[in-house]
Design an enzyme around this catalytic site. Structure first.
Site, PDB file in Angstrom:
ATOM      1  N   ASN A 159      -5.123 -10.070  -7.804  1.00 17.62           N
ATOM      2  CA  ASN A 159      -5.286 -10.706  -6.500  1.00 17.62           C
ATOM      3  C   ASN A 159      -6.633 -11.382  -6.306  1.00 17.62           C
ATOM      4  O   ASN A 159      -6.804 -12.148  -5.368  1.00 17.62           O
ATOM      5  CB  ASN A 159      -5.074  -9.676  -5.384  1.00 17.62           C
ATOM      6  CG  ASN A 159      -5.890  -8.429  -5.586  1.00 17.62           C
ATOM      7  OD1 ASN A 159      -5.759  -7.748  -6.591  1.00 17.62           O
ATOM      8  ND2 ASN A 159      -6.761  -8.124  -4.648  1.00 17.62           N
TER       9      ASN A 159
ATOM     10  N   THR B 280      13.100   5.373  11.298  1.00 12.34           N
ATOM     11  CA  THR B 280      14.018   4.280  11.633  1.00 12.34           C
ATOM     12  C   THR B 280      13.587   2.992  10.933  1.00 12.34           C
ATOM     13  O   THR B 280      12.419   2.607  10.993  1.00 12.34           O
ATOM     14  CB  THR B 280      14.041   4.075  13.170  1.00 12.34           C
ATOM     15  OG1 THR B 280      14.416   5.314  13.765  1.00 12.34           O
ATOM     16  CG2 THR B 280      15.012   2.979  13.571  1.00 12.34           C
TER      17      THR B 280
ATOM     18  N   GLN C  70       1.211 -10.278  -6.062  1.00  8.64           N
ATOM     19  CA  GLN C  70       0.728 -11.665  -6.149  1.00  8.64           C
ATOM     20  C   GLN C  70       1.602 -12.538  -7.044  1.00  8.64           C
ATOM     21  O   GLN C  70       1.266 -13.697  -7.294  1.00  8.64           O
ATOM     22  CB  GLN C  70      -0.725 -11.696  -6.642  1.00  8.64           C
ATOM     23  CG  GLN C  70      -1.716 -11.050  -5.689  1.00  8.64           C
ATOM     24  CD  GLN C  70      -1.950 -11.843  -4.396  1.00  8.64           C
ATOM     25  OE1 GLN C  70      -1.576 -13.012  -4.276  1.00  8.64           O
ATOM     26  NE2 GLN C  70      -2.567 -11.207  -3.418  1.00  8.64           N
TER      27      GLN C  70
ATOM     28  N   THR D  60       0.853  -1.195   0.000  1.00  4.18           N
ATOM     29  CA  THR D  60       0.000   0.000   0.000  1.00  4.18           C
ATOM     30  C   THR D  60       0.885   1.240   0.000  1.00  4.18           C
ATOM     31  O   THR D  60       0.678   2.169  -0.801  1.00  4.18           O
ATOM     32  CB  THR D  60      -0.936  -0.003   1.228  1.00  4.18           C
ATOM     33  OG1 THR D  60      -1.780  -1.152   1.123  1.00  4.18           O
ATOM     34  CG2 THR D  60      -1.785   1.249   1.297  1.00  4.18           C
TER      35      THR D  60
ATOM     36  N   CYS E  52     -10.118  -6.462   1.381  1.00  2.00           N
ATOM     37  CA  CYS E  52     -10.649  -5.124   1.660  1.00  2.00           C
ATOM     38  C   CYS E  52     -12.144  -5.048   1.403  1.00  2.00           C
ATOM     39  O   CYS E  52     -12.842  -4.300   2.070  1.00  2.00           O
ATOM     40  CB  CYS E  52      -9.964  -4.079   0.782  1.00  2.00           C
ATOM     41  SG  CYS E  52      -8.200  -4.248   0.753  1.00  2.00           S
TER      42      CYS E  52
ATOM     43  N   HIS F 298       4.000 -10.204   3.410  1.00  2.00           N
ATOM     44  CA  HIS F 298       3.074 -11.161   4.036  1.00  2.00           C
ATOM     45  C   HIS F 298       2.341 -12.049   3.035  1.00  2.00           C
ATOM     46  O   HIS F 298       1.602 -12.965   3.431  1.00  2.00           O
ATOM     47  CB  HIS F 298       2.092 -10.448   4.976  1.00  2.00           C
ATOM     48  CG  HIS F 298       1.049  -9.614   4.312  1.00  2.00           C
ATOM     49  ND1 HIS F 298      -0.242 -10.037   4.162  1.00  2.00           N
ATOM     50  CD2 HIS F 298       1.099  -8.376   3.763  1.00  2.00           C
ATOM     51  CE1 HIS F 298      -0.957  -9.081   3.572  1.00  2.00           C
ATOM     52  NE2 HIS F 298      -0.154  -8.062   3.315  1.00  2.00           N
TER      53      HIS F 298
HETATM   54  C1  LIG Z   1      -2.298  -6.900  -5.562  1.00  2.00           C
HETATM   55  C2  LIG Z   1      -2.133  -6.274  -4.205  1.00  2.00           C
HETATM   56  N1  LIG Z   1      -1.607  -5.053  -4.120  1.00  2.00           N
HETATM   57  C3  LIG Z   1      -1.427  -4.452  -2.933  1.00  2.00           C
HETATM   58  C4  LIG Z   1      -1.796  -5.056  -1.759  1.00  2.00           C
HETATM   59  C5  LIG Z   1      -1.609  -4.320  -0.465  1.00  2.00           C
HETATM   60  O1  LIG Z   1      -0.634  -4.903   0.333  1.00  2.00           O
HETATM   61  P1  LIG Z   1      -0.473  -4.451   1.867  1.00  2.00           P
HETATM   62  O2  LIG Z   1      -1.803  -4.581   2.501  1.00  2.00           O
HETATM   63  O3  LIG Z   1       0.546  -5.373   2.417  1.00  2.00           O
HETATM   64  O4  LIG Z   1      -0.020  -3.051   1.865  1.00  2.00           O
HETATM   65  C6  LIG Z   1      -2.381  -6.337  -1.810  1.00  2.00           C
HETATM   66  C7  LIG Z   1      -2.859  -7.004  -0.571  1.00  2.00           C
HETATM   67  O5  LIG Z   1      -4.002  -7.409  -0.470  1.00  2.00           O
HETATM   68  C8  LIG Z   1      -2.535  -6.973  -3.064  1.00  2.00           C
HETATM   69  O6  LIG Z   1      -3.058  -8.197  -3.181  1.00  2.00           O
END
Ligand SMILES: Cc1ncc(COP(=O)(O)O)c(C=O)c1O
Length: 382
Positions: free
Chosen positions: A150, A236, A178, A71, A324, A200
């Site tokens: 995703n 940091t 992804q 993000t 989301c 993650h």
């Molecule tokens: C394609 C894609 N972009 C961006 C993100 C955002 O990642 P994060 O929540 O680790 O910032 C995700 C997570 O769902 C994702 O699947």
């Protein structure tokens, strides 16, 4: 014990990653900006991580920026490029199926006076290349198109997009979140100017990510403060998380082939299993241009919220699309862009796979879906 099949939302942290992080928390906790021995010790781990990440992505070390996740990477790069290049043009391009951390940034930029073209996708989720070609203009400064979607797992034709964008003055950014552990990510081979990742999704911790920015790219960085990350991102550095990310990325890259074989077999087991039991379904996305770790299925006999609830009660954890939008009644913008068809959009579920999932677990998923289908059939809902 429940069965987790939502690995596109997040993955458990790998034991090797936890070990690597614990060692930093316990023994190498210095601030990498401190000049004493403990600080220099932490700095060593930070530098080593950057070197290893750069090696995996075939980038230069100074082209790697550690962030708090995709993000932040997406926000930094899209806003930063648009703003740094506004004297060259105010036109930007993206697709209709991007993650919200991309789409909402473009929507925000529209409010700041930029013009954004949102490229359509076909029924498999691939972008319309002709439309992209037509959309590229003299004043286009950035094109941001994701590598792998995703929600449906569709891969974009990155090479063709890159070739088109390279004919213009625009930069090319891709959200490759992804793709890790499924496709090779060689930034030179891909020819991208910028790329975002988050740990993650591939066995690393949450809250840490990468932004690759090719040397010489014009980008206005947003975060003021200290001089960390060569003055591009103040604050940091989160060394334990960065070390964890590096370990996870190295493991994902090294085991990619094995993961792909495993996920492909699980996907086949799922599709054949559903077919054999005569459960009506259709695949959302592409059978060919896909990473296979995301299987998005349309079940015409049931709405997604009921299906998710019944599966949850049976101890099976899947999703209605991106995390989301899960839990909200807003239909998936990805499926809407692909099908525009209301019942399909609200009757589709995402089952996402990973090397940790077993064939026994997949079998239970199939059996539980069958039970739900038979129950619905019996009650003559179908
Ligand atoms: C394609 C894609 N972009 C961006 C993100 C955002 O990642 P994060 O929540 O680790 O910032 C995700 C997570 O769902 C994702 O699947």
């Amino acid at each position: 014990m429940g069965i987790y099949a939502d690995y596109a939302a997040t993955t458990p942290v790998k034991p090797q990653v936890i070990d690597a992080m614990m060692s930093i928390y316990q023994h190498h906790y210095g601030n990498p900006s401190s000049i004493h021995t403990q600080g220099r010790d932490a700095r060593h781990f930070l530098d080593e991580s950057r070197r290893k990440v750069a090696q995996v992505l075939n980038a230069e070390t100074h082209e790697i920026l550690f962030t708090s996740g995709a993000t932040e990477s997406n926000n930094t790069v899209i806003k930063g490029i648009a703003q740094a290049r506004r004297n060259k043009g105010m036109h930007l391009i993206t697709s209709k199926i991007e993650h919200h951390s991309v789409l909402h940034v473009f929507e925000w930029l529209e409010k700041q006076g930029f013009e954004v073209t949102y490229i359509d996708v076909d029924e498999t989720g691939r972008i319309n290349l002709n439309q992209l070609k037509q959309a590229l203009r003299e004043d286009t400064t950035l094109v941001s198109i994701m590598f792998v979607n995703n929600e449906v797992g569709t891969m974009q034709p990155i090479d063709e997009i890159q070739e088109m964008v390279a004919q213009s003055q625009a930069y090319f950014h891709t959200d490759a979140v992804q793709a890790v552990g499924h496709l090779p990510i060689d930034v030179k081979e891909l020819g991208v100017d910028a790329l975002s990742l988050t740990a993650h999704k591939f066995g690393g911790p949450k809250g840490v990510g990468i932004l690759y920015v090719k040397k010489g790219t014009e980008l206005q960085y947003q975060q003021q403060g200290g001089e960390q990350e060569t003055k591009r991102r103040a604050g940091t550095e989160n060394v334990p998380q960065i070390v964890g990310l590096t370990e996870a990325l190295t493991l994902a890259d090294a085991n990619r082939d094995a993961y792909n074989i495993h996920n492909t077999q699980l996907k086949e087991q799922l599709l054949v299993g559903l077919q054999d039991r005569a459960i009506p379904f259709e695949l959302n996305g592409s059978m060919i241009e896909t990473t296979n770790h995301i299987v998005n299925l349309y079940f015409p006999f049931i709405d997604v919220e009921t299906l998710l609830t019944l599966l949850d009660l049976a101890g099976i954890f899947v999703s209605s699309g991106s995390a989301c939008t899960a839990g909200s009644t807003i239909p998936s913008h990805v499926l809407s862009a692909m099908y525009g068809d209301y019942p399909r959009v609200t009757r589709s579920v995402r089952i996402s796979l990973n090397e940790l999932m077993t064939t026994e677990e997949m079998n239970r998923i199939i059996v539980e879906i069958q039970k739900i289908y038979l129950k619905f059939k019996e009650e003559e809902h179908v």
